[in-house]
Write a protein that holds these residues in place. Structure first.
Motif, PDB file in Angstrom:
ATOM      1  N   LEU A   4       0.856  -1.182   0.000  1.00 14.46           N
ATOM      2  CA  LEU A   4       0.000   0.000   0.000  1.00 14.46           C
ATOM      3  C   LEU A   4       0.891   1.229   0.000  1.00 14.46           C
ATOM      4  CD1 LEU A   4      -2.576  -1.172   2.697  1.00 14.46           C
ATOM      5  CD2 LEU A   4      -2.757  -1.383   0.206  1.00 14.46           C
ATOM      6  N   PHE A   5       0.564   2.171  -0.860  1.00 11.77           N
ATOM      7  CA  PHE A   5       1.414   3.338  -1.046  1.00 11.77           C
ATOM      8  C   PHE A   5       0.930   4.520  -0.221  1.00 11.77           C
ATOM      9  CE2 PHE A   5       1.952   0.607  -4.688  1.00 11.77           C
ATOM     10  CZ  PHE A   5       3.332   0.525  -4.759  1.00 11.77           C
ATOM     11  N   GLY A   6       1.880   5.163   0.456  1.00  4.50           N
ATOM     12  CA  GLY A   6       1.582   6.279   1.341  1.00  4.50           C
ATOM     13  C   GLY A   6       0.890   7.424   0.620  1.00  4.50           C
ATOM     14  N   GLY A   7       0.043   8.115   1.372  1.00  6.38           N
ATOM     15  CA  GLY A   7      -0.655   9.272   0.837  1.00  6.38           C
ATOM     16  C   GLY A   7      -1.937   8.930   0.096  1.00  6.38           C
ATOM     17  N   TRP A  45     -13.809  -1.887   3.809  1.00  8.88           N
ATOM     18  CA  TRP A  45     -13.230  -0.989   4.806  1.00  8.88           C
ATOM     19  C   TRP A  45     -12.480   0.107   4.080  1.00  8.88           C
ATOM     20  CZ3 TRP A  45      -7.864  -1.457   7.148  1.00  8.88           C
ATOM     21  CH2 TRP A  45      -7.690  -0.551   8.184  1.00  8.88           C
ATOM     22  N   ASP A  46     -12.737   1.350   4.442  1.00  9.45           N
ATOM     23  CA  ASP A  46     -12.026   2.513   3.902  1.00  9.45           C
ATOM     24  C   ASP A  46     -10.984   2.959   4.914  1.00  9.45           C
ATOM     25  OD1 ASP A  46     -13.854   2.377   1.838  1.00  9.45           O
ATOM     26  OD2 ASP A  46     -15.039   4.086   2.512  1.00  9.45           O
ATOM     27  N   PHE A  47      -9.778   3.232   4.425  1.00  8.16           N
ATOM     28  CA  PHE A  47      -8.708   3.636   5.332  1.00  8.16           C
ATOM     29  C   PHE A  47      -7.646   4.432   4.578  1.00  8.16           C
ATOM     30  CE2 PHE A  47      -7.740  -0.422   3.489  1.00  8.16           C
ATOM     31  CZ  PHE A  47      -6.376  -0.426   3.257  1.00  8.16           C
ATOM     32  N   ASN A  48      -6.886   5.213   5.341  1.00  6.04           N
ATOM     33  CA  ASN A  48      -5.790   6.012   4.789  1.00  6.04           C
ATOM     34  C   ASN A  48      -4.458   5.372   5.133  1.00  6.04           C
ATOM     35  OD1 ASN A  48      -7.262   8.360   3.740  1.00  6.04           O
ATOM     36  ND2 ASN A  48      -7.812   8.684   5.880  1.00  6.04           N
ATOM     37  N   VAL A  49      -3.498   5.541   4.249  1.00  8.44           N
ATOM     38  CA  VAL A  49      -2.150   5.039   4.468  1.00  8.44           C
ATOM     39  C   VAL A  49      -1.208   6.230   4.418  1.00  8.44           C
ATOM     40  CG1 VAL A  49      -0.324   3.574   3.539  1.00  8.44           C
ATOM     41  CG2 VAL A  49      -2.684   2.789   3.483  1.00  8.44           C
ATOM     42  N   GLU A  50      -0.516   6.471   5.534  1.00 11.07           N
ATOM     43  CA  GLU A  50       0.403   7.603   5.590  1.00 11.07           C
ATOM     44  C   GLU A  50       1.732   7.295   4.918  1.00 11.07           C
ATOM     45  OE1 GLU A  50       0.849   9.302   9.476  1.00 11.07           O
ATOM     46  OE2 GLU A  50      -1.300   9.178   9.873  1.00 11.07           O
ATOM     47  N   ASN A  51       2.267   6.096   5.162  1.00 12.96           N
ATOM     48  CA  ASN A  51       3.562   5.696   4.614  1.00 12.96           C
ATOM     49  C   ASN A  51       3.418   4.396   3.840  1.00 12.96           C
ATOM     50  OD1 ASN A  51       5.104   7.789   6.020  1.00 12.96           O
ATOM     51  ND2 ASN A  51       4.585   6.646   7.864  1.00 12.96           N
ATOM     52  N   THR A  52       4.181   4.249   2.787  1.00  5.09           N
ATOM     53  CA  THR A  52       4.161   3.015   2.010  1.00  5.09           C
ATOM     54  C   THR A  52       4.516   1.842   2.919  1.00  5.09           C
ATOM     55  OG1 THR A  52       4.721   4.204  -0.009  1.00  5.09           O
ATOM     56  CG2 THR A  52       5.168   1.824   0.024  1.00  5.09           C
ATOM     57  N   THR A  53       3.720   0.785   2.834  1.00  5.77           N
ATOM     58  CA  THR A  53       3.917  -0.354   3.724  1.00  5.77           C
ATOM     59  C   THR A  53       3.469  -1.649   3.044  1.00  5.77           C
ATOM     60  OG1 THR A  53       3.468  -1.215   5.942  1.00  5.77           O
ATOM     61  CG2 THR A  53       1.644  -0.126   4.836  1.00  5.77           C
ATOM     62  N   GLU A  54       4.102  -2.731   3.444  1.00  7.22           N
ATOM     63  CA  GLU A  54       3.681  -4.055   2.999  1.00  7.22           C
ATOM     64  C   GLU A  54       2.719  -4.615   4.030  1.00  7.22           C
ATOM     65  OE1 GLU A  54       6.973  -6.605   2.067  1.00  7.22           O
ATOM     66  OE2 GLU A  54       8.021  -4.970   1.060  1.00  7.22           O
ATOM     67  N   VAL A  55       1.655  -5.253   3.544  1.00  5.43           N
ATOM     68  CA  VAL A  55       0.639  -5.808   4.445  1.00  5.43           C
ATOM     69  C   VAL A  55       0.326  -7.253   4.049  1.00  5.43           C
ATOM     70  CG1 VAL A  55      -0.425  -3.578   4.964  1.00  5.43           C
ATOM     71  CG2 VAL A  55      -1.263  -4.933   3.029  1.00  5.43           C
ATOM     72  N   THR A  56      -0.266  -7.957   4.995  1.00  7.09           N
ATOM     73  CA  THR A  56      -0.767  -9.303   4.759  1.00  7.09           C
ATOM     74  C   THR A  56      -2.273  -9.278   4.973  1.00  7.09           C
ATOM     75  OG1 THR A  56       1.284 -10.279   5.581  1.00  7.09           O
ATOM     76  CG2 THR A  56      -0.641 -11.719   5.479  1.00  7.09           C
ATOM     77  N   ILE A  57      -2.988  -9.840   4.022  1.00  2.00           N
ATOM     78  CA  ILE A  57      -4.442  -9.942   4.097  1.00  2.00           C
ATOM     79  C   ILE A  57      -4.776 -11.415   4.295  1.00  2.00           C
ATOM     80  CG2 ILE A  57      -6.619  -9.532   2.889  1.00  2.00           C
ATOM     81  CD1 ILE A  57      -4.779  -7.647   1.018  1.00  2.00           C
ATOM     82  N   ASN A  58      -5.535 -11.715   5.317  1.00  5.82           N
ATOM     83  CA  ASN A  58      -6.001 -13.077   5.546  1.00  5.82           C
ATOM     84  C   ASN A  58      -7.512 -13.093   5.347  1.00  5.82           C
ATOM     85  OD1 ASN A  58      -3.475 -12.778   7.487  1.00  5.82           O
ATOM     86  ND2 ASN A  58      -3.652 -14.881   6.821  1.00  5.82           N
ATOM     87  N   ALA A  59      -7.997 -14.133   4.700  1.00  2.00           N
ATOM     88  CA  ALA A  59      -9.432 -14.257   4.447  1.00  2.00           C
ATOM     89  C   ALA A  59      -9.875 -15.674   4.767  1.00  2.00           C
ATOM     90  CB  ALA A  59      -9.739 -13.920   2.991  1.00  2.00           C
ATOM     91  N   LYS A  60     -11.014 -15.771   5.453  1.00  2.00           N
ATOM     92  CA  LYS A  60     -11.589 -17.081   5.755  1.00  2.00           C
ATOM     93  C   LYS A  60     -13.101 -16.952   5.732  1.00  2.00           C
ATOM     94  CE  LYS A  60     -11.324 -16.460  10.750  1.00  2.00           C
ATOM     95  NZ  LYS A  60     -10.789 -16.993  12.004  1.00  2.00           N
ATOM     96  N   LEU A  61     -13.751 -18.064   5.487  1.00  2.00           N
ATOM     97  CA  LEU A  61     -15.207 -18.089   5.459  1.00  2.00           C
ATOM     98  C   LEU A  61     -15.750 -18.057   6.876  1.00  2.00           C
ATOM     99  CD1 LEU A  61     -15.624 -20.889   2.798  1.00  2.00           C
ATOM    100  CD2 LEU A  61     -15.988 -18.444   2.447  1.00  2.00           C
ATOM    101  N   ASP A  62     -16.859 -17.364   7.061  1.00  2.00           N
ATOM    102  CA  ASP A  62     -17.569 -17.410   8.335  1.00  2.00           C
ATOM    103  C   ASP A  62     -18.297 -18.748   8.360  1.00  2.00           C
ATOM    104  OD1 ASP A  62     -19.450 -17.278  10.402  1.00  2.00           O
ATOM    105  OD2 ASP A  62     -19.669 -15.104  10.181  1.00  2.00           O
TER     106      ASP A  62
END
Length: 122
Positions: A45-48, A88-105
């Motif tokens: 995700l890229f900052g700004g 989900w809406d969110f802001n990213v201040e600094n470029t960062t690497e993230v991990t997304i986990n997804a599972k069924l309810d």
């Protein structure tokens, strides 16, 4: 082959959560899940930027639980804490690497295609 077609359908359904203010970044994170399996995706995700993360696993919202963690493993968001919110809406201040986990309810669906899309505000 049929599982790929199912994931195509789910991806199209996810697009409904991008309105005129958000546009998909073109990446589609997909996994066919059974029972308690969990998918893991990596993204940068890229900052700004303001982002919208969308998750789907069918026509009914809330069948998929997704979490977003930073590279240290700190949980930044868990849709399960918000009634399995489909986006989900969110802001990213600094470029960062993230991990997304997804599972069924498991209370709503025992198998299906998990799709996560990321968009940014135009």
């Amino acid at each position: 082959m049929s599982s790929y077609a199912q994931c195509d359908t789910e991806a199209k359904l996810c697009d409904r959560y991008f309105d005129k203010t958000f546009i998909s970044d073109g990446q589609e994170y997909r996994a066919l899940l059974h029972s308690d399996q969990e998918a893991e995706f990596k993204a940068t995700l890229f900052g700004g930027n303001e982002y919208r993360m969308v998750s789907c696993s069918g026509e009914v919202a809330g069948e998929l639980i997704f979490t977003l963690n930073d590279k240290e493993g700190n949980e930044l968001f868990n849709s399960g804490d918000y009634g399995n919110a489909p986006y989900w809406d969110f802001n990213v201040e600094n470029t960062t690497e993230v991990t997304i986990n997804a599972k069924l309810d498991q209370n709503k669906k025992s198998s299906g295609c998990a799709v996560v899309l990321i968009g940014f505000k135009q």
